[in-house]
Design a protein around this motif. Structure first.
Motif, mmCIF file in Angstrom:
data_model
loop_
_atom_site.group_PDB
_atom_site.id
_atom_site.type_symbol
_atom_site.label_atom_id
_atom_site.label_comp_id
_atom_site.label_asym_id
_atom_site.label_seq_id
_atom_site.Cartn_x
_atom_site.Cartn_y
_atom_site.Cartn_z
ATOM 1 N N GLY A 82 9.361 -3.006 26.020
ATOM 2 C CA GLY A 82 7.970 -3.190 25.649
ATOM 3 C C GLY A 82 7.814 -4.142 24.482
ATOM 4 N N TRP A 83 6.583 -4.275 24.042
ATOM 5 C CA TRP A 83 6.257 -5.200 22.960
ATOM 6 C C TRP A 83 6.950 -4.793 21.666
ATOM 7 C CZ3 TRP A 83 3.519 -4.555 18.315
ATOM 8 C CH2 TRP A 83 3.183 -5.735 17.655
ATOM 9 N N ALA A 84 7.454 -5.779 20.942
ATOM 10 C CA ALA A 84 8.055 -5.629 19.612
ATOM 11 C C ALA A 84 9.475 -5.064 19.619
ATOM 12 C CB ALA A 84 7.173 -4.792 18.685
ATOM 13 N N TRP A 85 10.018 -4.808 20.786
ATOM 14 C CA TRP A 85 11.412 -4.354 20.827
ATOM 15 C C TRP A 85 12.333 -5.544 20.582
ATOM 16 C CZ3 TRP A 85 13.551 0.559 22.187
ATOM 17 C CH2 TRP A 85 12.603 1.564 22.417
ATOM 18 N N GLU A 86 13.438 -5.310 19.882
ATOM 19 C CA GLU A 86 14.409 -6.348 19.565
ATOM 20 C C GLU A 86 15.680 -6.133 20.387
ATOM 21 O OE1 GLU A 86 15.018 -6.626 15.260
ATOM 22 O OE2 GLU A 86 13.206 -5.415 15.023
ATOM 23 N N TRP A 93 18.427 -2.115 22.936
ATOM 24 C CA TRP A 93 17.124 -2.527 22.399
ATOM 25 C C TRP A 93 16.744 -1.583 21.276
ATOM 26 C CZ3 TRP A 93 14.437 -6.745 24.473
ATOM 27 C CH2 TRP A 93 14.942 -7.259 25.671
ATOM 28 N N ILE A 94 16.151 -2.130 20.211
ATOM 29 C CA ILE A 94 15.690 -1.292 19.100
ATOM 30 C C ILE A 94 14.238 -1.611 18.790
ATOM 31 C CG2 ILE A 94 18.024 -1.215 18.141
ATOM 32 C CD1 ILE A 94 17.036 -3.017 15.841
ATOM 33 N N LEU A 95 13.538 -0.625 18.287
ATOM 34 C CA LEU A 95 12.153 -0.778 17.860
ATOM 35 C C LEU A 95 12.068 -0.363 16.404
ATOM 36 C CD1 LEU A 95 9.202 -1.413 18.661
ATOM 37 C CD2 LEU A 95 8.944 1.019 19.242
ATOM 38 N N ARG A 96 11.550 -1.271 15.566
ATOM 39 C CA ARG A 96 11.453 -0.995 14.130
ATOM 40 C C ARG A 96 9.995 -1.049 13.672
ATOM 41 N NH1 ARG A 96 16.087 -4.499 11.123
ATOM 42 N NH2 ARG A 96 15.284 -6.219 12.405
ATOM 43 N N ARG A 97 9.715 -0.263 12.651
ATOM 44 C CA ARG A 97 8.397 -0.237 12.018
ATOM 45 C C ARG A 97 8.577 -0.169 10.511
ATOM 46 N NH1 ARG A 97 6.756 -1.516 16.314
ATOM 47 N NH2 ARG A 97 5.259 -0.459 17.666
ATOM 48 N N GLU A 98 7.566 -0.625 9.802
ATOM 49 C CA GLU A 98 7.583 -0.430 8.361
ATOM 50 C C GLU A 98 7.451 1.054 8.043
ATOM 51 O OE1 GLU A 98 4.604 -2.830 6.529
ATOM 52 O OE2 GLU A 98 5.667 -4.725 6.916
ATOM 53 N N VAL A 99 8.096 1.474 6.960
ATOM 54 C CA VAL A 99 8.114 2.897 6.603
ATOM 55 C C VAL A 99 6.704 3.456 6.528
ATOM 56 C CG1 VAL A 99 8.672 4.523 4.760
ATOM 57 C CG2 VAL A 99 10.327 2.755 5.410
#
Length: 497
Positions: A82-86, A93-99
């Motif tokens: 999906g969107w924003a996955w690296e 695949w990884i998905l990151r967000r700001e804390v």
């Protein structure tokens, strides 16, 4: 390979990478500073051109700022989830967000690797992915799978072993499962008519078979009596351990165990001490490593709490019966004097601290030499194969008899499933076999159905009875009363025969 999860206590994972190395390197290079390598080759040491290692970067939770990016999802997938996955190599695949955009419960805090289509992760809070890492490996190599924990580790539930209100305490003995990494193959199972069945996946069948009897018997304790895993089929011990404990953890059944000769029979199997350390992290495990100053791993006892003074105390002893002697083929080691001394001391100390002598039982893997004595009174089962016991007799049986232990039960010889008494003036202890439970271990010998043994203790009357649960049989098999009013019952007086 053992449990080499990326342990980030009080920390969260901020990035994930794959490190590739030469498969011939016995000590792969360390990851860059600030990174931790999960010490499991994704290729399971079968990659011709390279080895691959999952690595994580982490940061202590208290050092995070609101702008820091943390991993909230990790997946292995054939395409972008999906969107924003690296994207990372091998389908990761990884998905990151700001804390500041996520809650701490959503933070990924630990990753691990297991192997095979039938791999499971019974640890609370962990989720194993369905898709394997994208690896070019032969079909017979169990593929690596990612397992993920979100949030802090869950505490182990408290376990209290005590009789039920009616005074009963039920034990199911499961022996010789011979689980591997990957499902394995069974080629010697027979149907209800004794006809050979087509080959099938062994470990899933063992899980289903044992689970069926757990659901019927609803034991208070399960005792695994060795060879839970199989040398040569278990390049990752942790995967096998999780498979054989998952049915127990899922049902909230406490379990104890002893090790067998195959459980750590050479590399890459985890040593017994490391296996025990891993097991002790799992819910409902009541096994212990035992004292460091005596031979073996897993010499311990469990005292079953009494409901009232009207109930006889129950004590269960567990001893490590060791392995084959080095370079001597089918010659087995024996119970050592340090173990016998420990047993004597514990047994006598327990008696001195109790108002009445306990009903005591013991569990080992390899049978004592007394199982092989001529003239043994065999009942409630069959001796279908040679008793593979130590040639040297350290006389642990004599210690058991002197301390009044009622019964000793073992595994090891899969198709022996009897209980027996020595023809002596002082009866006991009973010498029982559990019988082979796992489809990953051998059967054969003219046809054998897998089985488990049940022990039921009535702590009000000091009565101990046993029976077996066998494939295709709806009823109990070979019921025996072993002890009545605290005294061993000889076969000639047995009300169940």
């Amino acid at each position: 390979m053992g449990s080499m999860a990326a342990r980030t206590d009080h920390a969260v994972i901020t990035d994930v990478a794959i490190l590739f190395t030469n498969p011939k390197d016995t000590e792969p290079e360390s990851p860059t500073l600030g990174w931790t390598r999960i010490d499991k080759d994704l290729y399971l040491r079968r990659g011709k051109a390279r080895a691959a290692w999952l690595c994580v970067q982490s940061k202590k939770k208290e050092h995070l700022s609101s702008e820091d990016r943390v991993v909230i999802q990790v997946a292995v997938a054939d395409s972008n989830p999906g969107w924003a996955w690296e994207q990372r190599p091998l389908g990761v695949w990884i998905l990151r967000r700001e804390v500041g955009q996520s809650t701490s419960e959503s933070f990924v805090t630990e990753l691990d690797v297991l192997y095979g289509t039938d791999a499971v992760d019974p640890r609370p809070g962990w989720t194993i992915g369905r898709t394997a890492f994208q690896l070019d490996l032969p079909a017979d190599v169990p593929l690596a799978r990612l397992t993920v924990r979100h949030g802090p580790a869950k505490p182990k539930p408290d376990v209290t072993l005590a009789p039920r209100l009616d005074g009963s305490f039920k034990i199911v003995q499961v022996s010789d499962l011979h689980f591997g990494t990957g499902p394995g193959i069974c080629e010697d199972a027979i149907d209800t008519n004794g006809e050979l069945l087509p080959a099938f996946e062994a470990d899933p069948a063992s899980v289903e078979f044992v689970g069926r009897w757990l659901d019927l018997e609803k034991p208070d304790l399960v005792v695994l009596t060795g060879d839970q895993s199989e040398f040569g089929k278990t390049p990752d011990t942790q995967t096998a351990i999780f498979k054989y404990t998952a049915p127990l953890i899922r049902r909230c059944i406490p379990f104890a165990l002893v090790f067998g000769n195959h459980d750590d029979e050479g590399p890459p199997s985890l040593p017994r001490a490391a296996q025990m350390a891993l097991l002790q992290t799992l819910p409902y495990c009541v096994a212990r490593p035992g004292p460091d100053d005596i031979d073996g791993v897993g010499n311990y006892y469990l005292q079953i709490g009494t409901v009232s003074s009207q109930h006889i105390p129950l004590v269960l002893f567990f001893l490590d019966s060791h392995n084959r002697l080095p370079a001597k083929g089918e010659v087995y080691d024996w119970i050592k004097q340090s173990q016998i001394d420990w047993f004597n001391t514990v047994s006598q100390d327990l008696k001195s601290g109790l108002d009445q002598n306990p009903l005591a039982m013991g569990f080992i893997h390899i049978p004592l030499p007394e199982y092989n004595e001529p003239g043994l009174i065999v009942t409630g089962g069959h001796r279908r194969e040679e008793v593979m016991s130590p040639r040297f007799n350290s006389h642990f049986y004599d210690a058991l008899a002197a301390e009044g232990v009622a019964a000793l039960s073992c595994g090891h010889d899969h198709v022996n499933d009897y209980c027996a008494l020595r023809p002596a003036s002082k009866l006991g202890p009973w010498l029982c076999y559990g019988g082979g439970s796992g489809f990953g271990g051998y059967g054969g010998y003219g046809g054998y159905h897998r089985r488990v043994r049940v022990f039921n203790v009535d702590t009000r009357t000091a009565r101990l009875e046993t029976w077996k649960r066998v494939e295709y049989c709806k009823e109990k098999v070979d019921e025996l009363v072993l002890v009545e009013d605290g005294a061993v019952v000889p076969p000639a007086q047995n009300p169940k025969l």
